[in-house]
Design a protein around this motif. Structure first.
Motif, PDB file in Angstrom:
ATOM      1  N   THR A   2      72.632  34.632  47.709  1.00 32.79           N
ATOM      2  CA  THR A   2      72.360  34.770  49.138  1.00 32.79           C
ATOM      3  C   THR A   2      72.989  36.035  49.679  1.00 32.79           C
ATOM      4  OG1 THR A   2      72.342  32.375  49.382  1.00 32.79           O
ATOM      5  CG2 THR A   2      72.584  33.673  51.385  1.00 32.79           C
ATOM      6  N   GLN A   3      72.190  36.833  50.404  1.00 35.36           N
ATOM      7  CA  GLN A   3      72.729  38.046  50.987  1.00 35.36           C
ATOM      8  C   GLN A   3      73.463  37.741  52.279  1.00 35.36           C
ATOM      9  OE1 GLN A   3      69.858  41.180  51.493  1.00 35.36           O
ATOM     10  NE2 GLN A   3      70.277  41.965  49.437  1.00 35.36           N
ATOM     11  N   ILE A   4      74.441  38.567  52.592  1.00 37.15           N
ATOM     12  CA  ILE A   4      75.171  38.439  53.836  1.00 37.15           C
ATOM     13  C   ILE A   4      74.549  39.372  54.863  1.00 37.15           C
ATOM     14  CG2 ILE A   4      77.297  37.835  52.633  1.00 37.15           C
ATOM     15  CD1 ILE A   4      78.282  40.703  53.206  1.00 37.15           C
ATOM     16  N   ASN A   5      74.760  39.070  56.151  1.00 36.11           N
ATOM     17  CA  ASN A   5      74.299  39.995  57.189  1.00 36.11           C
ATOM     18  C   ASN A   5      75.437  40.487  58.085  1.00 36.11           C
ATOM     19  OD1 ASN A   5      74.657  37.676  58.791  1.00 36.11           O
ATOM     20  ND2 ASN A   5      72.470  37.192  58.754  1.00 36.11           N
ATOM     21  N   TRP A   6      76.661  39.991  57.842  1.00 36.10           N
ATOM     22  CA  TRP A   6      77.826  40.589  58.489  1.00 36.10           C
ATOM     23  C   TRP A   6      79.082  40.098  57.783  1.00 36.10           C
ATOM     24  CZ3 TRP A   6      81.489  37.989  61.919  1.00 36.10           C
ATOM     25  CH2 TRP A   6      81.244  36.626  62.111  1.00 36.10           C
ATOM     26  N   PRO A  57      74.802  44.391  50.899  1.00 37.50           N
ATOM     27  CA  PRO A  57      73.386  44.529  50.537  1.00 37.50           C
ATOM     28  C   PRO A  57      73.005  46.003  50.392  1.00 37.50           C
ATOM     29  CG  PRO A  57      73.679  43.103  52.458  1.00 37.50           C
ATOM     30  CD  PRO A  57      74.979  43.800  52.225  1.00 37.50           C
ATOM     31  N   ASP A  58      72.035  46.278  49.561  1.00 31.16           N
ATOM     32  CA  ASP A  58      71.569  47.648  49.378  1.00 31.16           C
ATOM     33  C   ASP A  58      70.702  48.071  50.553  1.00 31.16           C
ATOM     34  OD1 ASP A  58      72.792  47.857  46.879  1.00 31.16           O
ATOM     35  OD2 ASP A  58      71.049  46.987  45.854  1.00 31.16           O
ATOM     36  N   GLY A  59      70.805  49.341  50.902  1.00 32.81           N
ATOM     37  CA  GLY A  59      69.870  49.937  51.840  1.00 32.81           C
ATOM     38  C   GLY A  59      70.063  49.608  53.295  1.00 32.81           C
ATOM     39  N   LYS A 297      71.361  42.789  63.549  1.00 26.65           N
ATOM     40  CA  LYS A 297      70.819  42.974  62.225  1.00 26.65           C
ATOM     41  C   LYS A 297      71.332  44.269  61.636  1.00 26.65           C
ATOM     42  CE  LYS A 297      66.491  40.444  63.017  1.00 26.65           C
ATOM     43  NZ  LYS A 297      65.020  40.516  62.979  1.00 26.65           N
ATOM     44  N   GLY A 298      71.450  44.300  60.309  1.00 26.18           N
ATOM     45  CA  GLY A 298      71.859  45.525  59.634  1.00 26.18           C
ATOM     46  C   GLY A 298      70.847  46.627  59.873  1.00 26.18           C
ATOM     47  N   THR A 299      71.302  47.841  60.049  1.00 23.71           N
ATOM     48  CA  THR A 299      70.422  48.980  60.267  1.00 23.71           C
ATOM     49  C   THR A 299      70.271  49.750  58.962  1.00 23.71           C
ATOM     50  OG1 THR A 299      72.358  50.240  60.953  1.00 23.71           O
ATOM     51  CG2 THR A 299      71.065  49.200  62.677  1.00 23.71           C
ATOM     52  N   PRO A 300      69.196  50.538  58.840  1.00 26.19           N
ATOM     53  CA  PRO A 300      68.992  51.261  57.590  1.00 26.19           C
ATOM     54  C   PRO A 300      70.181  52.133  57.243  1.00 26.19           C
ATOM     55  CG  PRO A 300      67.022  51.348  58.969  1.00 26.19           C
ATOM     56  CD  PRO A 300      68.107  50.739  59.796  1.00 26.19           C
TER      57      PRO A 300
END
Length: 303
Positions: A2-6, A57-59, A297-300
């Motif tokens: 599972t990816q994290i978002n923060w 996470p990548d990217g 949300k994560g930004t590029p």
């Protein structure tokens, strides 16, 4: 996986704790002894990445929401105190400088009270977490620890607070004073005995502290009773001085079980309604509430 978002971070003087988050769910956790006191300003980012680098996470840019001593003058970046009365999180976070493009670090500021002079860093986040879980709650929050704090809350704001060196005094007296030869272990009855004495006559605190040594030498007082009495004397003197905070109020005690339990027992002895809350749970809830100040949300990630 599972990816994290923060990422949530609690950065104290002696320790760093981090959690990889998917919304309000903990996916990863880690900790180290790389507290603020051990780091130069340029060393904060490497210390953080050593724990969270493999989670990223990548990217995209993953936001890190952090509270505690990394926002002090000697920390990663100074996050100026918000003056009370105010909401626990104030109105903004402070961004720390970073080199790694995969993270953006946002620091919760502490609170200050000009008169009587007082400050806090880290506890404000636990208070924010408590209010997030208990909206509309008015009353008093007690945060026991090295420097215990009593905080008056009303209408979602911190109105006033007061700090006591109770925990630090207990550590100094039990580990570095003459009393260290006489205290070890714990005894609940001994705690209540000491609490009653400290509460009744806080002006006799220093004399009664030495009596712990004399009782051991002359009457063979059990070391567990003596250590618990020491804690009770100190907490009793503290509660005698915080009577304007807890008298006629409902009180929430926020802390780890071992630290919060004596305070809850003392307040219960005074017939004060008490709610106990876990400090880690509320830290995460408070850091989650602080996410409202940044994009969700994560930004590029642009290299």
């Amino acid at each position: 996986m599972t990816q994290i978002n923060w990422i949530a971070a609690d950065w104290g003087t002696s320790h760093l704790r981090v959690w990889g988050m998917d919304g309000d769910r903990v996916v990863h956790s880690a900790d180290s002894d790389q507290g603020m006191a051990r780091l130069q300003r340029a060393e904060f980012e490497p210390a953080l990445l050593a724990l969270v680098g493999e989670w990223l996470p990548d990217g995209q840019v993953t936001p890190v929401i952090a509270c505690g001593m990394l926002g002090s003058r000697q920390g990663w970046v100074e996050a100026p105190y918000h003056g009370v009365p105010c909401t626990p999180l104030g109105d903004r976070l402070v961004t720390a400088p970073t080199r790694d493009l995969r993270i953006s670090v946002h620091v919760v500021a502490g609170l200050k009270q000009p008169a009587p002079a007082d400050v806090m860093r880290g506890e404000e986040t636990q208070i924010a977490g408590f209010l997030a879980q208990n909206p509309g709650w008015d009353g008093v929050v007690c945060l026991p620890g090295t420097h215990s704090k009593w905080v008056h809350l009303s209408a979602g704001e911190v109105v006033s607070f007061q700090t006591f060196l109770t925990g630090e005094m207990f550590a100094l007296l039990s580990e570095h004073s003459i009393l260290r030869h006489s205290v070890a272990g714990w005894n609940d009855d001994g705690f209540l005995q000491g609490f009653d004495q400290g509460m009744e006559r806080p002006d006799r605190l220093l004399a009664r502290l030495f009596s712990l040594r004399a009782e051991a030498l002359l009457h063979g007082q059990d070391a567990a009773v003596a250590r618990a009495r020491l804690s009770g004397l100190l907490i009793g003197a503290e509660l005698a001085n915080t009577k304007p905070y807890w008298l006629g109020q409902r009180v929430a005690v926020i802390g780890a079980h071992g630290i919060a339990r004596p305070y809850a027992a003392a307040l219960d002895r005074l017939s004060v309604p008490v709610t106990t809350c876990d400090a880690t749970e509320l830290t995460l809830a408070g850091l989650g509430a602080a996410r409202a100040f940044i994009p969700q949300k994560g930004t590029p990630c642009v290299n």
